[in-house]
Scaffold this motif. Structure first.
Motif, mmCIF file in Angstrom:
data_model
loop_
_atom_site.group_PDB
_atom_site.id
_atom_site.type_symbol
_atom_site.label_atom_id
_atom_site.label_comp_id
_atom_site.label_asym_id
_atom_site.label_seq_id
_atom_site.Cartn_x
_atom_site.Cartn_y
_atom_site.Cartn_z
ATOM 1 N N SER A 193 -0.841 -0.942 -15.760
ATOM 2 C CA SER A 193 0.456 -1.261 -16.155
ATOM 3 C C SER A 193 0.821 -2.628 -15.594
ATOM 4 C CB SER A 193 1.339 -0.013 -15.482
ATOM 5 O OG SER A 193 1.122 1.334 -16.044
ATOM 6 N N ALA A 194 0.296 -3.008 -14.293
ATOM 7 C CA ALA A 194 0.575 -4.084 -13.734
ATOM 8 C C ALA A 194 -0.100 -5.094 -14.805
ATOM 9 C CB ALA A 194 -0.080 -4.393 -12.472
ATOM 10 N N ILE A 196 0.759 -1.214 0.066
ATOM 11 C CA ILE A 196 -0.040 -0.032 -0.090
ATOM 12 C C ILE A 196 0.939 1.242 -0.017
ATOM 13 C CG2 ILE A 196 -1.633 1.214 1.390
ATOM 14 C CD1 ILE A 196 -3.011 -1.378 2.127
ATOM 15 N N ARG A 197 1.967 1.200 0.776
ATOM 16 C CA ARG A 197 2.885 2.281 0.879
ATOM 17 C C ARG A 197 3.436 2.578 -0.471
ATOM 18 N NH1 ARG A 197 4.734 -0.233 6.022
ATOM 19 N NH2 ARG A 197 3.698 0.892 7.565
ATOM 20 N N ILE A 198 3.927 1.580 -1.207
ATOM 21 C CA ILE A 198 4.681 1.777 -2.535
ATOM 22 C C ILE A 198 3.671 2.208 -3.519
ATOM 23 C CG2 ILE A 198 5.785 0.508 -4.262
ATOM 24 C CD1 ILE A 198 7.099 -1.199 -2.135
ATOM 25 N N VAL A 199 2.291 1.588 -3.482
ATOM 26 C CA VAL A 199 1.325 1.977 -4.466
ATOM 27 C C VAL A 199 1.013 3.715 -4.341
ATOM 28 C CG1 VAL A 199 -0.934 1.728 -5.274
ATOM 29 C CG2 VAL A 199 0.613 -0.361 -4.990
ATOM 30 N N ASN A 200 0.966 3.899 -2.916
ATOM 31 C CA ASN A 200 0.721 5.311 -2.551
ATOM 32 C C ASN A 200 1.593 6.123 -3.161
ATOM 33 O OD1 ASN A 200 -1.970 4.826 -1.844
ATOM 34 N ND2 ASN A 200 -1.269 4.636 0.469
ATOM 35 N N HIS A 229 -4.266 5.666 -9.908
ATOM 36 C CA HIS A 229 -4.608 4.453 -9.247
ATOM 37 C C HIS A 229 -4.842 3.365 -10.413
ATOM 38 C CE1 HIS A 229 -5.377 1.441 -6.107
ATOM 39 N NE2 HIS A 229 -6.120 0.856 -6.858
ATOM 40 N N LYS A 230 -5.720 3.808 -11.493
ATOM 41 C CA LYS A 230 -6.018 2.933 -12.545
ATOM 42 C C LYS A 230 -4.784 2.758 -13.442
ATOM 43 C CE LYS A 230 -10.755 4.380 -12.953
ATOM 44 N NZ LYS A 230 -11.746 5.348 -13.710
ATOM 45 N N TYR A 231 -3.879 3.660 -13.524
ATOM 46 C CA TYR A 231 -2.741 3.737 -14.461
ATOM 47 C C TYR A 231 -1.659 2.418 -13.661
ATOM 48 C CZ TYR A 231 1.720 4.880 -16.780
ATOM 49 O OH TYR A 231 2.934 4.955 -17.592
ATOM 50 N N ILE A 232 -1.578 2.622 -12.564
ATOM 51 C CA ILE A 232 -0.908 1.464 -11.973
ATOM 52 C C ILE A 232 -1.442 0.117 -12.082
ATOM 53 C CG2 ILE A 232 0.040 0.668 -9.914
ATOM 54 C CD1 ILE A 232 -0.006 3.549 -8.659
ATOM 55 N N ILE A 234 2.660 -8.098 -14.275
ATOM 56 C CA ILE A 234 3.181 -8.193 -13.046
ATOM 57 C C ILE A 234 2.368 -7.463 -11.838
ATOM 58 C CG2 ILE A 234 5.477 -7.652 -13.929
ATOM 59 C CD1 ILE A 234 5.189 -4.768 -13.587
ATOM 60 N N THR A 235 2.886 -7.545 -10.757
ATOM 61 C CA THR A 235 2.144 -7.084 -9.460
ATOM 62 C C THR A 235 1.997 -5.749 -9.521
ATOM 63 O OG1 THR A 235 4.064 -7.068 -8.049
ATOM 64 C CG2 THR A 235 2.784 -9.218 -8.279
ATOM 65 N N LYS A 236 0.763 -5.204 -8.772
ATOM 66 C CA LYS A 236 0.611 -3.748 -8.515
ATOM 67 C C LYS A 236 1.936 -3.223 -7.947
ATOM 68 C CE LYS A 236 -3.151 -3.300 -6.543
ATOM 69 N NZ LYS A 236 -4.391 -2.789 -5.785
ATOM 70 N N ARG A 237 2.427 -3.923 -7.017
ATOM 71 C CA ARG A 237 3.741 -3.509 -6.172
ATOM 72 C C ARG A 237 4.769 -3.232 -7.146
ATOM 73 N NH1 ARG A 237 5.195 -5.921 -0.893
ATOM 74 N NH2 ARG A 237 7.292 -5.020 -0.429
ATOM 75 N N LEU A 238 4.982 -4.258 -8.002
ATOM 76 C CA LEU A 238 6.082 -4.105 -8.831
ATOM 77 C C LEU A 238 5.909 -2.805 -9.844
ATOM 78 C CD1 LEU A 238 8.967 -4.995 -9.899
ATOM 79 C CD2 LEU A 238 7.847 -6.920 -11.105
#
Length: 125
Positions: free
Chosen positions: A105-106, A77-81, A99-102, A111-115
């Motif tokens: 992209s994932a 959550i921290r990384i995504v934020n 948020h939608k862009y991330i 890949i994961t949202k985190r990555l």
């Protein structure tokens, strides 16, 4: 030694204490999760204590796993934020669009949202 063992590895430790020092030792070590057994003791009591220690250790493992999962989710959550705020700042996106862009992209990259978020952070920092 028992206190250090219990603290460092999440292990369960036990100590034998003579009857005349039992209360003093118990007061010092029980708050650290150390089992204290009277000395002398019986084979049955030692067997029961070991069984209780095994149960306590399994419960600790379960809780450690839950804590690890929660910490991992919070880190994500921290990384995504952080990536969202960089997109907002650098690209002028709204929070929802960032948020939608991330997420897109994932998905597009498999890949994961985190990555995906980490790649965005790396790009802008």
């Amino acid at each position: 030694l028992c206190i250090d063992i219990s603290r460092n590895n999440g292990t369960i430790a036990a100590i034998f204490a003579a009857n005349d020092t039992y209360d003093e030792i118990y007061a010092k070590v029980s708050v650290h999760g150390v089992f204290v057994l009277h000395k002398p003791t019986s084979k049955t009591l030692v067997s029961q204590a070991v069984s209780l220690m095994v149960c306590a250790r399994e419960r600790l493992r379960s809780l450690e796993k839950k804590v690890g999962n929660t910490e991992s989710k919070l880190d994500e959550i921290r990384i995504v934020n952080k990536a969202k705020w960089l997109l907002i700042d650098q690209e002028g996106l709204s929070e929802a669009d960032a948020h939608k862009y991330i997420e897109k992209s994932a998905m597009d990259s498999g890949i994961t949202k985190r990555l995906a978020a980490q790649l965005i952070i790396d790009k802008y920092l």
